[in-house]
Design a protein around this motif. Structure first.
Motif, short mmCIF file in Angstrom:
data_model
loop_
_atom_site.label_atom_id
_atom_site.label_comp_id
_atom_site.label_asym_id
_atom_site.label_seq_id
_atom_site.Cartn_x
_atom_site.Cartn_y
_atom_site.Cartn_z
N ASN A 52 0.83 -1.21 0.00
CA ASN A 52 0.00 0.00 0.00
C ASN A 52 0.86 1.26 0.00
N GLU A 53 1.91 1.20 0.81
CA GLU A 53 2.82 2.36 0.91
C GLU A 53 3.51 2.61 -0.42
N ALA A 54 4.00 1.51 -1.04
CA ALA A 54 4.71 1.65 -2.33
C ALA A 54 3.76 2.10 -3.43
N SER A 55 2.53 1.65 -3.40
CA SER A 55 1.56 2.05 -4.43
C SER A 55 1.32 3.55 -4.37
N LYS A 56 1.22 4.10 -3.17
CA LYS A 56 1.04 5.55 -3.04
C LYS A 56 2.29 6.29 -3.51
N ALA A 57 3.45 5.72 -3.20
CA ALA A 57 4.71 6.37 -3.57
C ALA A 57 4.90 6.41 -5.08
N ILE A 58 4.32 5.46 -5.80
CA ILE A 58 4.43 5.45 -7.26
C ILE A 58 3.83 6.72 -7.83
N GLY A 59 2.65 7.07 -7.36
CA GLY A 59 1.99 8.28 -7.84
C GLY A 59 2.81 9.52 -7.55
N ALA A 75 8.08 -2.37 -9.66
CA ALA A 75 8.64 -3.72 -9.61
C ALA A 75 8.48 -4.32 -8.21
N GLU A 76 8.67 -3.47 -7.19
CA GLU A 76 8.51 -3.95 -5.82
C GLU A 76 7.05 -4.35 -5.56
N VAL A 77 6.11 -3.52 -6.04
CA VAL A 77 4.69 -3.84 -5.86
C VAL A 77 4.33 -5.14 -6.56
N ALA A 78 4.86 -5.34 -7.75
CA ALA A 78 4.59 -6.57 -8.49
C ALA A 78 5.11 -7.78 -7.73
N ALA A 79 6.31 -7.66 -7.14
CA ALA A 79 6.87 -8.77 -6.38
C ALA A 79 6.04 -9.05 -5.12
N LEU A 80 5.61 -7.96 -4.46
CA LEU A 80 4.76 -8.13 -3.27
C LEU A 80 3.42 -8.76 -3.63
N LYS A 81 2.87 -8.36 -4.77
CA LYS A 81 1.60 -8.93 -5.22
C LYS A 81 1.71 -10.43 -5.43
N GLN A 82 2.86 -10.87 -5.88
CA GLN A 82 3.09 -12.29 -6.09
C GLN A 82 3.35 -13.01 -4.77
N ARG A 83 4.01 -12.34 -3.84
CA ARG A 83 4.39 -12.95 -2.57
C ARG A 83 3.21 -13.07 -1.61
N LEU A 84 2.29 -12.13 -1.65
CA LEU A 84 1.17 -12.12 -0.69
C LEU A 84 0.36 -13.40 -0.70
N PRO A 85 -0.08 -13.92 -1.85
CA PRO A 85 -0.84 -15.18 -1.84
C PRO A 85 -0.05 -16.34 -1.26
#
Length: 425
Positions: A52-59, A75-85
């Motif tokens: 969530n923090e990184a998504s806001k920082a992208i903007g 890239a970090e958000v994409a990696a986290l999106k994969q890691r969360l599940p």
């Protein structure tokens, strides 16, 4: 079901309690699964927060036209999106394994329960009443009963082994016994009469501890429900998934119902007569109380069952079951054993158990103490008041006459139109 926090705080004490019940040490495995589950949960929460923090920082980075930072954050958000599940799956798997292990472990025995392997190690609490004397050799119930309507052969012909057709005087006596017991518990001891379902869902028998470990002891219907082995299942589940107000406690329920048991573990035992049947009637008591009330309630419930035997004039004894003879959900059990002169021995006619919060955790049954915002688990207790068929057996053997007739106990005569004997001609 056990509180994992208590096991985590004192694993040695938990293993010592399980050892008394003949269960191998399990605390280390439980604590390890709990740690794995909590670490995965913490990892998932941390990853979600960082996502969530990184998504806001992208903007913000794009607004500053800082494309390199934006790309790194994406890239970090994409990696986290994969890691969360993966973390969520790890948490769920560890949680399921933990629950499976916890639900297979019996309740912790109360401090005063004697250690032992089986019924030979049970402790006598007291004996009450006087054995009857006869001028003839008393017969067992299966010799007395057929003339009064206990039809063992027809029961087997209709339904198979461990079924009995009860008719005539025996049927009237059985009905009178059940009604007397229920009336006594409701009118004199404040139990609320309940006519509960005789078929229940998986979660009901899980809540009272029959599932998953003891499924073979039950009968299942074609639509996946279970015939109740005792009204304890239906009555205790009245409070399932509920938060009760402290001022409604204690709740006391009583029901007269048929009960159905496969007797899977009783092969070769009591194959004659009316002692151990697949279908039988029982008056059940269930109490739902605050934890500080459960000790007194256990004694009260047991005295209620003893009062039925006193009123019927039957000699009995109270036994405190040892750790090896107690039921899965019980923290302490008193068995009442009635004297059967035909068999020249005591036989169980009632079990009264306190289950502390063991069943309540499985059912998520809670209450809110007065003045508090948090909730606590209730304590549950159950007891037979009494097993009707076994009481019929006791009446036949204790009140038999030499001519085959049976004297009707005085308290039952109003239920039988004033008759003072059955089978008398």
């Amino acid at each position: 079901m056990h509180d994992i926090r208590l096991i985590r705080d004192d694993p040695a004490a938990f293993d010592a309690a399980m050892k008394k019940r003949g269960v191998a040490p399990a605390a280390d495995a439980l604590v390890a699964l709990d740690r794995r589950r909590r670490e995965a949960a913490t990892g998932a929460q941390t990853a979600q927060a960082r996502r969530n923090e990184a998504s806001k920082a992208i903007g913000a980075a794009k607004a500053k036209k800082d494309e390199d930072t934006a790309a790194a954050l994406m890239a970090e958000v994409a990696a986290l999106k994969q890691r969360l599940p993966e973390l969520e799956a790890e948490e769920a798997q560890a949680g399921n394994e933990l629950d499976a292990l916890l639900t297979a472990l019996p309740n912790i025995p109360a401090a005063d329960v004697p250690e032992g392997a089986d019924e030979e190690d049970n402790a006598l609490v007291h004996e009450r009443g006087t054995w009857p004397s006869f001028s003839f050799t008393p017969r067992e119930h299966d010799a007395i009963g057929p003339a009064l309507g206990l039809d063992f052969e027809t029961g087997v012909a209709i339904a198979g082994a461990r079924f009995t057709l009860v008719r005539g005087d025996a049927a009237r006596l059985q009905r009178a016994l059940g009604q007397f017991m229920l009336d006594r518990l409701t009118r004199e001891h404040g139990y609320e009469e309940v006519a509960p379902p005789l078929m229940v869902r998986d979660e009901a028998v899980f809540g009272t501890g029959q599932l998953p470990k003891f499924a073979e002891d039950l009968f299942r219907t074609t639509d996946g429900r279970w015939l109740i082995p005792t009204a304890e299942v239906s009555l205790t589940n009245i409070v399932r998934e509920k938060i009760l107000s402290h001022d409604v406690l204690p709740l006391r329920f009583a029901a007269l119902t048929p009960c159905f048991r496969s007797e899977a573990g009783a092969a070769g035992r009591d194959t004659r007569g009316y002692i151990r049947q697949h279908q039988f009637e029982k008056v059940e008591m269930v109490s739902i109380v605050a934890p500080e009330e459960s000790e007194d309630e256990h004694e009260r419930m047991t005295r209620c069952a003893e009062g039925v035997l006193d009123a019927l004039g039957l000699a009995y004894r109270r036994m405190k079951l040892c750790t090896g003879d107690m039921g899965f959900t019980a923290a302490r059990t008193y068995d009442l054993e009635v004297w059967l002169p035909g068999q020249q021995r005591y036989r169980e006619i009632s079990s009264c158990s306190t289950c502390t919060d063991f069943q309540a955790r499985r059912m998520n049954a809670r209450y809110r103490p007065e003045g508090e915002k948090t909730t606590r688990f209730v304590h549950t207790l159950n007891g037979s008041g009494l097993a009707v068929g076994r009481t019929l057996v006791a009446v036949l053997e204790n009140y038999q006459r030499e001519d085959g007739s049976v004297t009707v106990p005085e308290v039952l005569r109003p239920y039988l139109g004033g008759l003072d004997a059955l089978g008398a001609r």
